[in-house]
Design a protein around this motif. Structure first.
Motif, short mmCIF file in Angstrom:
data_model
loop_
_atom_site.label_atom_id
_atom_site.label_comp_id
_atom_site.label_asym_id
_atom_site.label_seq_id
_atom_site.Cartn_x
_atom_site.Cartn_y
_atom_site.Cartn_z
N PRO A 182 0.82 -1.21 0.00
CA PRO A 182 0.00 0.00 0.00
C PRO A 182 0.86 1.26 0.00
O PRO A 182 2.04 1.23 0.36
CB PRO A 182 -0.79 -0.11 1.30
CG PRO A 182 0.10 -0.89 2.20
CD PRO A 182 0.91 -1.82 1.32
N ALA A 183 0.23 2.35 -0.40
CA ALA A 183 0.82 3.67 -0.20
C ALA A 183 0.08 4.30 0.98
O ALA A 183 -0.04 3.69 2.03
CB ALA A 183 0.71 4.50 -1.47
N LEU A 184 -0.45 5.48 0.82
CA LEU A 184 -1.14 6.17 1.92
C LEU A 184 -2.44 5.46 2.27
O LEU A 184 -3.34 5.35 1.44
CB LEU A 184 -1.43 7.61 1.51
CG LEU A 184 -2.28 8.43 2.48
CD1 LEU A 184 -1.54 8.65 3.79
CD2 LEU A 184 -2.65 9.77 1.86
N LEU A 185 -2.53 4.98 3.50
CA LEU A 185 -3.76 4.36 3.97
C LEU A 185 -4.53 5.30 4.88
O LEU A 185 -5.71 5.57 4.67
CB LEU A 185 -3.46 3.06 4.71
CG LEU A 185 -2.93 1.91 3.87
CD1 LEU A 185 -2.60 0.71 4.75
CD2 LEU A 185 -3.93 1.51 2.78
N LYS A 186 -3.87 5.80 5.93
CA LYS A 186 -4.50 6.71 6.88
C LYS A 186 -3.47 7.72 7.36
O LYS A 186 -2.33 7.36 7.68
CB LYS A 186 -5.04 5.95 8.10
CG LYS A 186 -6.29 5.13 7.85
CD LYS A 186 -7.53 6.02 7.88
CE LYS A 186 -8.79 5.17 7.86
NZ LYS A 186 -10.01 6.02 7.90
N PHE A 187 -3.87 8.98 7.42
CA PHE A 187 -2.99 9.97 8.02
C PHE A 187 -2.87 9.72 9.52
O PHE A 187 -3.76 9.15 10.15
CB PHE A 187 -3.53 11.38 7.78
CG PHE A 187 -3.38 11.86 6.37
CD1 PHE A 187 -2.13 12.12 5.83
CD2 PHE A 187 -4.50 12.05 5.56
CE1 PHE A 187 -1.99 12.56 4.52
CE2 PHE A 187 -4.38 12.49 4.26
CZ PHE A 187 -3.11 12.75 3.73
N ASN A 188 -1.76 10.16 10.09
CA ASN A 188 -1.57 10.10 11.53
C ASN A 188 -2.12 11.36 12.17
O ASN A 188 -2.21 12.42 11.52
CB ASN A 188 -0.08 9.98 11.87
CG ASN A 188 0.51 8.64 11.49
OD1 ASN A 188 0.12 7.61 12.02
ND2 ASN A 188 1.46 8.65 10.55
N GLU A 189 -2.49 11.23 13.43
CA GLU A 189 -2.88 12.43 14.17
C GLU A 189 -1.69 13.38 14.20
O GLU A 189 -0.57 12.99 14.44
CB GLU A 189 -3.29 12.07 15.60
CG GLU A 189 -4.58 11.28 15.70
CD GLU A 189 -5.00 11.05 17.14
OE1 GLU A 189 -4.45 11.75 18.02
OE2 GLU A 189 -5.85 10.18 17.38
N GLY A 190 -1.95 14.63 13.93
CA GLY A 190 -0.88 15.62 13.92
C GLY A 190 -0.37 15.95 12.54
O GLY A 190 0.39 16.93 12.37
N ASP A 192 -0.44 17.88 9.49
CA ASP A 192 -1.11 19.15 9.22
C ASP A 192 -1.70 19.19 7.81
O ASP A 192 -1.46 18.31 6.98
CB ASP A 192 -0.17 20.33 9.46
CG ASP A 192 1.07 20.31 8.58
OD1 ASP A 192 0.99 19.78 7.45
OD2 ASP A 192 2.11 20.82 9.01
N ASP A 193 -2.47 20.24 7.55
CA ASP A 193 -3.17 20.36 6.27
C ASP A 193 -2.21 20.42 5.10
O ASP A 193 -2.47 19.84 4.04
CB ASP A 193 -4.07 21.60 6.27
CG ASP A 193 -5.26 21.46 7.21
OD1 ASP A 193 -5.58 20.31 7.58
OD2 ASP A 193 -5.85 22.49 7.58
N ALA A 194 -1.10 21.12 5.28
CA ALA A 194 -0.13 21.25 4.19
C ALA A 194 0.45 19.89 3.81
O ALA A 194 0.58 19.55 2.63
CB ALA A 194 0.99 22.21 4.60
#
Length: 241
Positions: A182-190, A192-194
């Motif tokens: 996989p590549a991006l599955l879920k962002f981590n908390e923290g 940022d938007d950028a």
């Protein structure tokens, strides 16, 4: 008797999602974790057989394998999810890891541990009472692309994919061996938007893949009777950007 699935690294994120899924499906889940998180108590209450193992400590690895061989006679699958993600300039408590330390850790967790578990538990896999078993290496899409900031990590995942080729040949026809990258599955908390905007822009399908994407891929591999030695790419089309 329930079919037994070993999942490494079940303390959080994808590993936790996989463990919860297979428990809900009625499997006996064996799980490893390095750090004790409160959510692990919930898995234990659901019947998971959990072991705290630091895969960087060979004595603990040996003890864990010995316990499994003593307690279980067969395995339906091993899902190699345990991972570490050290950048090439990694620091800990103001002490910078050496290049040798970083490469050793990445190769240990992503290659050495799967190699040992596959070899030393192959008899349990071949004893599966459903007439077949699976090994699944959870790799990463950067194994084919490379990474300027995580060179050791990317190299170790490439080596993990090589394990898929070798073990599929060694263990056929009783055991199928495949990778999921996989590549991006879920962002981590923290995150940022950028960062999120930049990460999403790398794919033709600009969104999080989600843990369910991998769970469905694992189920596909389990159900397949005609795929081994392959690598499933779940990257949102990043290879075409």
């Amino acid at each position: 008797m329930s079919q037994v699935v070993l999942i490494t690294g079940i303390g959080k994120r994808l590993g936790l999602a996989l463990a919860s899924h297979f428990l809900a499906q009625g499997y006996q889940v064996i799980g490893t974790y390095r750090t004790a998180y409160p959510v692990l108590d919930e898995l234990k209450q659901q019947g998971a057989d959990l072991y705290q193992v630091d895969f960087y400590q060979q004595t603990q690895v040996d003890n864990f394998i010995a316990q499994l061989k003593q307690k279980y006679t067969s395995l339906r699958a091993i899902i190699h999810n345990a991972s570490d993600w050290l950048p090439d300039n990694a620091q800990k408590e103001d002490v910078q890891y050496s290049a040798a330390d970083i490469m050793q850790k990445m190769m240990t967790i992503h290659v050495g541990i799967p190699y040992q578990l596959n070899l030393r538990l192959k008899t349990l896999l071949k004893n599966s009472d459903i007439g077949g078993a699976d090994i699944i290496h959870l790799s990463d899409y950067v194994a084919e692309k490379g990474s300027k900031k995580h060179i050791a990590y990317a190299a170790s995942k490439t080596a993990m994919n090589s394990l898929t080729l070798s073990f599929s040949a060694l263990l056929a026809p009783e055991v199928k061996v495949n990778s999921i990258s996989p590549a991006l599955l879920k962002f981590n908390e923290g995150d940022d938007d950028a960062y999120q905007k930049k990460a999403l822009a790398k794919a033709l399908l600009p969104k999080e893949g989600g843990f369910d994407e991998v769970i469905q891929a694992v189920e596909f591999i389990f159900n397949s009777q005609f795929m081994t030695g392959r690598n499933m790419q779940l990257d949102g089309g990043r290879h075409l950007k």
